[in-house]
Design an enzyme around this catalytic site. Structure first.
Site, PDB file in Angstrom:
ATOM      1  CB  VAL A  15      -0.764  -0.556   1.096  1.00  0.00           C
ATOM      2  CG1 VAL A  15      -2.297   1.218   0.528  1.00  0.00           C
ATOM      3  CG2 VAL A  15      -1.836  -1.276   0.968  1.00  0.00           C
ATOM      4  CE  LYS A 107      -7.104  -5.492   7.017  1.00  0.00           C
ATOM      5  NZ  LYS A 107      -6.915  -5.328   5.797  1.00  0.00           N
ATOM      6  CD  GLU A 131     -12.998   4.293   3.329  1.00  0.00           C
ATOM      7  OE1 GLU A 131     -14.600   6.016   2.945  1.00  0.00           O
ATOM      8  OE2 GLU A 131     -13.939   3.888   2.349  1.00  0.00           O
ATOM      9  CB  VAL A 134     -13.873  -1.322   5.679  1.00  0.00           C
ATOM     10  CG1 VAL A 134     -14.944  -1.870   5.953  1.00  0.00           C
ATOM     11  CG2 VAL A 134     -13.368  -0.620   7.560  1.00  0.00           C
ATOM     12  N   GLY A 189      -0.686 -14.851  -4.814  1.00  0.00           N
ATOM     13  CA  GLY A 189      -0.335 -13.758  -3.849  1.00  0.00           C
ATOM     14  C   GLY A 189      -1.436 -13.176  -3.733  1.00  0.00           C
ATOM     15  CD  GLU A 192      -0.759 -11.654   3.585  1.00  0.00           C
ATOM     16  OE1 GLU A 192       0.610 -11.335   3.797  1.00  0.00           O
ATOM     17  OE2 GLU A 192      -1.328 -10.887   2.977  1.00  0.00           O
ATOM     18  CG  ASP A 203      -9.106  -9.186   7.016  1.00  0.00           C
ATOM     19  OD1 ASP A 203      -8.458  -8.480   6.665  1.00  0.00           O
ATOM     20  OD2 ASP A 203     -10.096  -9.413   5.658  1.00  0.00           O
ATOM     21  CE  LYS A 207     -10.873  -6.153   5.096  1.00  0.00           C
ATOM     22  NZ  LYS A 207     -10.852  -6.640   4.498  1.00  0.00           N
TER      23      LYS A 207
HETATM   24  N1  LIG Z   1      -2.080  -5.287   0.956  1.00  0.00           N
HETATM   25  C1  LIG Z   1      -3.559  -4.641   0.892  1.00  0.00           C
HETATM   26  O1  LIG Z   1      -4.111  -5.471  -0.201  1.00  0.00           O
HETATM   27  C2  LIG Z   1      -4.516  -3.936   1.540  1.00  0.00           C
HETATM   28  C3  LIG Z   1      -5.305  -3.827   1.053  1.00  0.00           C
HETATM   29  C4  LIG Z   1      -6.083  -2.994   2.838  1.00  0.00           C
HETATM   30  C5  LIG Z   1      -5.730  -2.353   4.001  1.00  0.00           C
HETATM   31  N2  LIG Z   1      -3.755  -3.185   4.124  1.00  0.00           N
HETATM   32  C6  LIG Z   1      -3.890  -2.870   5.432  1.00  0.00           C
HETATM   33  O2  LIG Z   1      -2.480  -1.853   5.102  1.00  0.00           O
HETATM   34  C7  LIG Z   1      -1.123  -2.100   5.518  1.00  0.00           C
HETATM   35  C8  LIG Z   1      -0.536  -2.181   4.528  1.00  0.00           C
HETATM   36  O3  LIG Z   1      -0.355  -3.468   4.409  1.00  0.00           O
HETATM   37  P1  LIG Z   1       0.797  -4.108   3.514  1.00  0.00           P
HETATM   38  O4  LIG Z   1      -0.014  -5.237   2.245  1.00  0.00           O
HETATM   39  O5  LIG Z   1       1.170  -2.730   2.741  1.00  0.00           O
HETATM   40  O6  LIG Z   1       1.751  -4.366   4.310  1.00  0.00           O
HETATM   41  P2  LIG Z   1       3.172  -4.890   3.574  1.00  0.00           P
HETATM   42  O7  LIG Z   1       3.799  -5.058   1.833  1.00  0.00           O
HETATM   43  O8  LIG Z   1       3.703  -5.942   4.562  1.00  0.00           O
HETATM   44  O9  LIG Z   1       4.102  -3.508   3.983  1.00  0.00           O
HETATM   45  C9  LIG Z   1       4.364  -3.659   5.506  1.00  0.00           C
HETATM   46  C10 LIG Z   1       5.176  -2.460   5.639  1.00  0.00           C
HETATM   47  O10 LIG Z   1       6.004  -1.648   6.592  1.00  0.00           O
HETATM   48  C11 LIG Z   1       7.102  -1.545   6.891  1.00  0.00           C
HETATM   49  N3  LIG Z   1       7.073  -2.425   8.396  1.00  0.00           N
HETATM   50  C12 LIG Z   1       7.061  -4.027   9.181  1.00  0.00           C
HETATM   51  N4  LIG Z   1       7.287  -3.111  10.325  1.00  0.00           N
HETATM   52  C13 LIG Z   1       8.076  -1.924  10.582  1.00  0.00           C
HETATM   53  C14 LIG Z   1       8.930  -1.613  11.433  1.00  0.00           C
HETATM   54  N5  LIG Z   1       9.008  -1.301  12.868  1.00  0.00           N
HETATM   55  N6  LIG Z   1       9.810   0.249  10.877  1.00  0.00           N
HETATM   56  C15 LIG Z   1       9.915   0.437  10.085  1.00  0.00           C
HETATM   57  N7  LIG Z   1       8.167  -0.531   9.330  1.00  0.00           N
HETATM   58  C16 LIG Z   1       7.861  -1.445   9.430  1.00  0.00           C
HETATM   59  C17 LIG Z   1       8.069  -2.954   5.968  1.00  0.00           C
HETATM   60  O11 LIG Z   1       8.985  -2.883   5.336  1.00  0.00           O
HETATM   61  P3  LIG Z   1      10.032  -3.217   4.661  1.00  0.00           P
HETATM   62  O12 LIG Z   1       9.294  -3.290   3.176  1.00  0.00           O
HETATM   63  O13 LIG Z   1      10.937  -2.756   5.028  1.00  0.00           O
HETATM   64  O14 LIG Z   1      10.020  -4.684   5.101  1.00  0.00           O
HETATM   65  C18 LIG Z   1       6.962  -2.908   5.174  1.00  0.00           C
HETATM   66  O15 LIG Z   1       7.367  -1.615   4.196  1.00  0.00           O
HETATM   67  C19 LIG Z   1      -1.698  -3.277   6.925  1.00  0.00           C
HETATM   68  O16 LIG Z   1      -2.136  -3.065   8.192  1.00  0.00           O
HETATM   69  C20 LIG Z   1      -2.798  -3.990   6.080  1.00  0.00           C
HETATM   70  O17 LIG Z   1      -3.923  -4.412   6.910  1.00  0.00           O
HETATM   71  C21 LIG Z   1      -3.842  -3.925   3.204  1.00  0.00           C
END
Ligand SMILES: NC(=O)c1ccc[n+]([C@@H]2O[C@H](COP(=O)([O-])OP(=O)(O)OC[C@H]3O[C@@H](n4cnc5c(N)ncnc54)[C@H](OP(=O)(O)O)[C@@H]3O)[C@@H](O)[C@H]2O)c1
Length: 431
Positions: A15, A107, A131, A134, A189, A192, A203, A207
């Protein structure tokens, strides 16, 4: 309103990188739309050396994201790390306490700590927006928290988890079992490495907690969500459902019964006439039962880099325009501690799949148990196997209380003729 809104973006994963891309691609458009420049001051992730496919050279790098909450060059902290505790919680709490608005897609954090964080945001006169938390790209929080505020809401039904919806769609169209499709979803992908939260309803429950809070003006209470996942569903259930004119969807449902709030995530049979029936693959949808506008329906991409980043940007644009909306649709002091009712009090029709020995008198003993609870059968399908082997029997019942139905099914499962735990699924005919 200031002329520049300065962001600190914590998390540069799926994101976070999407948000950086939109800021870079649509900078001029965002400025025309808001009258304010949206600029990134600093970013943070774990690994500063990784090439993330976007140019980060103009931004400050922060090793410890919590320090973003203390920087003078950050107006808004954009929390895109994830997790209900630890660094995300510390960062959001510190930012709000220090008078910085927060935009998050998290969430889990909001479902567990939403009430406390909303109070903190209000006390410090800053925004807390979520936003993207959810239904990914669907602007459902804005719709619920703003557009539908003239309605009393009776119930809300949502397909809130794209991974489980993908698995159910693939099982149906490909005629494949749960475990096989799950493996495939992980390879693509969509799921998870640890898919537990997607398939056991957690999850979707996070929401649903947030939607219920807005719908009913109550403090978010994740612990009151009854969670039932899709792990136990067989391909046969999906095929039987189809034969009966239904599709199985993992639904988050919240409704009011005698003033009490019921929250559940569970697989349900959805009829062909429902708009939720056609929501397949990784898509999400929300159906709201309102008194004035009746039943608005929202659908779209529930996850993924750009759809989720789109929702994050919507929140950022609000802040750039100086718009701040109460976190759960009303001031925290007006949010009620909900009285929650168990599922037992919900009345619906049911799908019941039994695996029983194929011998005379079996159906009589099953129907006797149902009769004792006043549950009547609307239709029955039996699928024979090889002679002498157990058979699948599927019953569709008339309306019954969930509590009665569950006790009856427990008793049926304990009968000598049952060779496997029965599978009970609610039928949602009113959607
Ligand atoms: N992916 C989706 O489609 C989606 C949809 C809706 C909501 N969300 C929500 O959006 C949020 C992010 O999701 P995502 O899919 O983008 O996750 P992600 O791809 O796993 O990215 C998480 C990021 O957080 C960084 N991070 C983790 N621990 C950290 C720390 N201690 N200090 C600094 N940075 C740290 C990671 O760093 P590194 O890259 O260096 O490891 C990574 O860049 C979550 O709350 C998720 O539930 C995601």
């Amino acid at each position: 309103m200031s002329e520049v809104l300065r962001l600190g973006i914590a998390g540069l994963g799926t994101v976070g990188v999407g948000v950086v891309e939109i800021v870079q691609k649509h900078g001029a458009l965002l400025k025309r739309r808001t009258g304010c420049e949206v600029a990134v001051s600093c970013v943070s992730a774990r690994d500063s050396s990784r090439d993330r496919g976007v140019d980060l050279s103009g931004y400050g790098w922060v090793d410890d994201p919590v320090t973003m909450a203390e920087r003078d060059d950050v107006d808004v902290v954009v929390e895109l790390i994830g997790g209900s505790e630890g660094i995300a919680y510390d960062l959001v709490k510190t930012a709000l306490s220090n008078g910085k608005s927060v935009v998050t897609a998290n969430k889990a954090l909001m479902a567990h700590h939403g009430a406390e964080l909303a109070e903190l945001a209000e006390a410090n006169g800053v925004g807390l927006s979520y936003e993207a938390a959810v239904a990914g790209g669907i602007p459902i929080i804005k719709a619920m928290r703003e557009s539908l505020m003239g309605n009393e809401i009776a119930a809300l039904y949502g397909i809130l988890n794209g991974t489980s919806n993908y698995i159910l769609s693939e099982m149906r169209t490909g005629g494949r079992g749960f475990a096989d499709v799950l493996k495939d979803a992980q390879a693509k992908g969509y799921a998870e490495a640890d898919p537990a939260f997607d398939i056991n309803g957690t999850d979707a429950g996070h929401k649903l907690t947030l939607l219920a809070a807005i719908a009913f003006g109550v403090k978010p209470n994740f612990d009151a969500v009854e969670l039932n996942g899709i792990e136990h569903l067989l391909l046969e259930d999906i095929q039987f459902a189809e034969e009966l004119g239904y599709r199985i969807k993992l639904l988050g449902i919240t409704q009011k019964i005698d003033g009490a709030v019921v929250q559940s995530v569970e697989p349900c049979l959805v009829p062909r006439s429902s708009p939720l029936w056609a929501i397949e693959d990784v898509y999400n949808a929300v159906y709201v039962d309102c008194d004035a506008v009746e039943t608005p329906f929202f659908s779209g991409r529930g996850a993924g880099r750009m759809p989720t980043a789109s929702s994050v940007m919507g929140d950022i644009v609000d802040l750039a325009r100086g718009i701040r909306v109460p976190v759960f649709g009303m001031s925290s002091m007006h949010l009620l501690d909900a009285v929650h009712a168990p599922m037992d009090r919900v009345k619906s029709r049911f799908y019941l799949r039994l695996n029983v020995v194929d011998e005379p008198g079996v159906m009589a003993s099953i129907t006797a148990v149902l009769r004792d609870f006043g549950i009547s059968i609307e239709s029955m399908v039996q699928r024979g196997r090889a002679p002498g082997e157990a058979v699948h029997v599927v019953l569709k019942t008339h309306g019954a209380l969930t509590g009665d139905m569950r006790t009856a099914v427990e008793q049926i499962g304990a009968l000598d003729v049952s060779v496997e735990k029965p599978c009970l699924i609610r039928i949602e005919d009113d959607l």
